[in-house]
Scaffold this motif. Structure first.
Motif, PDB file in Angstrom:
ATOM      1  N   UNK A   1      42.990  56.988  35.211  1.00 37.75           N
ATOM      2  CA  UNK A   1      42.059  56.064  34.548  1.00 37.75           C
ATOM      3  C   UNK A   1      42.491  54.617  34.749  1.00 37.75           C
ATOM      4  N   UNK A   2      43.817  54.397  34.617  1.00 38.03           N
ATOM      5  CA  UNK A   2      44.349  53.045  34.799  1.00 38.03           C
ATOM      6  C   UNK A   2      44.116  52.558  36.221  1.00 38.03           C
ATOM      7  N   UNK A   3      44.416  53.426  37.200  1.00 39.27           N
ATOM      8  CA  UNK A   3      44.238  53.044  38.603  1.00 39.27           C
ATOM      9  C   UNK A   3      42.773  52.825  38.942  1.00 39.27           C
ATOM     10  N   UNK A   4      41.909  53.675  38.376  1.00 43.04           N
ATOM     11  CA  UNK A   4      40.477  53.536  38.626  1.00 43.04           C
ATOM     12  C   UNK A   4      39.948  52.225  38.051  1.00 43.04           C
ATOM     13  N   UNK A   5      40.377  51.916  36.818  1.00 41.03           N
ATOM     14  CA  UNK A   5      39.941  50.669  36.177  1.00 41.03           C
ATOM     15  C   UNK A   5      40.480  49.457  36.930  1.00 41.03           C
ATOM     16  N   UNK A   6      41.754  49.538  37.363  1.00 44.32           N
ATOM     17  CA  UNK A   6      42.364  48.435  38.104  1.00 44.32           C
ATOM     18  C   UNK A   6      41.677  48.217  39.446  1.00 44.32           C
ATOM     19  N   UNK A   7      41.363  49.319  40.126  1.00 41.32           N
ATOM     20  CA  UNK A   7      40.685  49.228  41.427  1.00 41.32           C
ATOM     21  C   UNK A   7      39.308  48.595  41.284  1.00 41.32           C
ATOM     22  N   UNK A   8      38.582  49.005  40.242  1.00 44.53           N
ATOM     23  CA  UNK A   8      37.244  48.440  40.008  1.00 44.53           C
ATOM     24  C   UNK A   8      37.339  46.952  39.687  1.00 44.53           C
ATOM     25  N   UNK A   9      38.371  46.602  38.905  1.00 45.71           N
ATOM     26  CA  UNK A   9      38.561  45.192  38.522  1.00 45.71           C
ATOM     27  C   UNK A   9      38.901  44.346  39.746  1.00 45.71           C
ATOM     28  N   UNK A  10      39.808  44.853  40.578  1.00 44.50           N
ATOM     29  CA  UNK A  10      40.254  44.091  41.752  1.00 44.50           C
ATOM     30  C   UNK A  10      39.194  44.019  42.846  1.00 44.50           C
ATOM     31  N   UNK A  11      38.212  44.912  42.793  1.00 40.75           N
ATOM     32  CA  UNK A  11      37.157  44.899  43.806  1.00 40.75           C
ATOM     33  C   UNK A  11      36.189  43.736  43.595  1.00 40.75           C
ATOM     34  N   UNK A  12      36.265  43.098  42.434  1.00 37.69           N
ATOM     35  CA  UNK A  12      35.394  41.970  42.109  1.00 37.69           C
ATOM     36  C   UNK A  12      36.121  40.657  42.397  1.00 37.69           C
ATOM     37  N   UNK A  13      35.553  39.834  43.276  1.00 40.37           N
ATOM     38  CA  UNK A  13      36.179  38.562  43.641  1.00 40.37           C
ATOM     39  C   UNK A  13      36.335  37.637  42.436  1.00 40.37           C
ATOM     40  N   UNK A  14      35.361  37.673  41.545  1.00 40.21           N
ATOM     41  CA  UNK A  14      35.410  36.827  40.352  1.00 40.21           C
ATOM     42  C   UNK A  14      36.586  37.217  39.456  1.00 40.21           C
ATOM     43  N   UNK A  15      36.841  38.524  39.337  1.00 38.93           N
ATOM     44  CA  UNK A  15      37.968  38.995  38.523  1.00 38.93           C
ATOM     45  C   UNK A  15      39.304  38.576  39.137  1.00 38.93           C
ATOM     46  N   UNK A  16      39.385  38.645  40.463  1.00 40.49           N
ATOM     47  CA  UNK A  16      40.619  38.231  41.146  1.00 40.49           C
ATOM     48  C   UNK A  16      40.863  36.739  40.910  1.00 40.49           C
ATOM     49  N   UNK A  17      39.791  35.945  40.967  1.00 41.79           N
ATOM     50  CA  UNK A  17      39.923  34.508  40.733  1.00 41.79           C
ATOM     51  C   UNK A  17      40.415  34.234  39.313  1.00 41.79           C
ATOM     52  N   UNK A  18      39.903  34.992  38.340  1.00 41.40           N
ATOM     53  CA  UNK A  18      40.345  34.825  36.947  1.00 41.40           C
ATOM     54  C   UNK A  18      41.831  35.152  36.804  1.00 41.40           C
ATOM     55  N   UNK A  19      42.263  36.224  37.470  1.00 38.21           N
ATOM     56  CA  UNK A  19      43.668  36.636  37.396  1.00 38.21           C
ATOM     57  C   UNK A  19      44.578  35.587  38.041  1.00 38.21           C
ATOM     58  N   UNK A  20      44.153  35.080  39.198  1.00 37.86           N
ATOM     59  CA  UNK A  20      44.929  34.044  39.878  1.00 37.86           C
ATOM     60  C   UNK A  20      44.973  32.754  39.052  1.00 37.86           C
ATOM     61  N   UNK A  21      43.871  32.456  38.396  1.00 35.11           N
ATOM     62  CA  UNK A  21      43.827  31.281  37.533  1.00 35.11           C
ATOM     63  C   UNK A  21      44.834  31.404  36.400  1.00 35.11           C
ATOM     64  N   UNK A  22      44.870  32.587  35.786  1.00 34.45           N
ATOM     65  CA  UNK A  22      45.828  32.834  34.702  1.00 34.45           C
ATOM     66  C   UNK A  22      47.262  32.717  35.206  1.00 34.45           C
TER      67      UNK A  22
END
Length: 243
Positions: A40-61
């Motif tokens: 579940x964790x890997x699936x949620x993480x993969x879905x999150x990382x597949x979104x460019x906007x989410x990656x930008x938010x993580x990099x911003x943080x």
């Protein structure tokens, strides 16, 4: 009598076997639960990382966090630049991550153009708000591209282009986007609260109690998310004003 010891041994063996089976079953269930949690964790993480906007938010943080750590770890500063080695290293990492975010912004223009052409915009359901946010981003991205190119490859950009000027105006456009987003989010929160109150005041029918309870929980969740988004926008105004 002569079979008593044999029966006792068999009974003990049977009990031991049952306990062993129970332990094995419990162990297998624990393994299944652990695997299920990991999956579940890997699936949620993969879905999150597949979104460019989410990656930008993580990099911003990450960028903000490293910058903050560089500030508190610096022992001495000269003209606002930390002299401590650890602080300098953290500041460099923060800067590199910031430039990585510049590259990701090359993928933001299609979303902006789509928001102007598509009535069901990703920015807002309100047409006026959507246009303001979309047009601010339509001007924001080219300025960001020019600033990035001037800093990283000045040979490819005309000399008259001022990277700092481009960055300053792109930040002002971002500020317009933030303020508009805050107004829209506040309106959204007020609308959701009215829906919540209306649903609470409605008499519940016996057959629809479960359904209405579920809908009410969904509205409460949306209100929490909208308020968090409002807080996020408010915090973004701080670096925007600084820059």
């Amino acid at each position: 009598e002569k079979f008593r010891w044999f029966d006792n041994d068999r009974s003990v063996n049977s009990i031991a076997k049952t306990q062993l089976d129970d332990m094995t079953t419990t162990h297998n269930q624990n393994d299944t639960t652990a695997k299920s949690t990991i999956d579940k964790f890997l699936s949620a993480t993969s879905s999150y990382c597949a979104n460019t906007n989410n990656i930008d938010k993580s990099l911003k943080l990450m960028s903000y966090l490293l910058w903050f750590l560089s500030k508190i770890s610096s022992s001495n500063t000269s003209n606002g630049i930390p002299s401590n080695k650890i602080s300098i290293g953290l500041r460099k990492l923060s800067a590199e991550i910031s430039f990585t975010r510049y590259v990701l912004r090359f993928f933001g223009m299609p979303v902006t153009v789509d928001a102007l052409r598509n009535p069901e915009s990703p920015f807002s359901k309100n047409k006026t708000v959507n246009k303001i946010m979309a047009y601010s981003m339509l001007l924001y991205y080219p300025l960001e591209y020019l600033a990035y190119a001037k800093w990283k490859a000045p040979e490819l950009v005309p000399e008259k282009v001022n990277a700092s000027w481009c960055s300053m105006w792109s930040t002002r456009l971002w500020m317009i986007y933030i303020i508009t987003d805050m107004i829209d989010s506040r309106t959204n929160v007020q609308t959701l609260i009215k829906e919540k109150v209306k649903m609470q005041n409605t008499k519940k029918e016996k057959g629809n109690q479960v359904v209405k309870s579920k809908e009410l929980n969904e509205i409460v969740h949306k209100i929490k998310f909208a308020r968090l988004h409002l807080l996020r926008c408010a915090l973004f105004t701080l670096p925007a004003v600084h820059w």
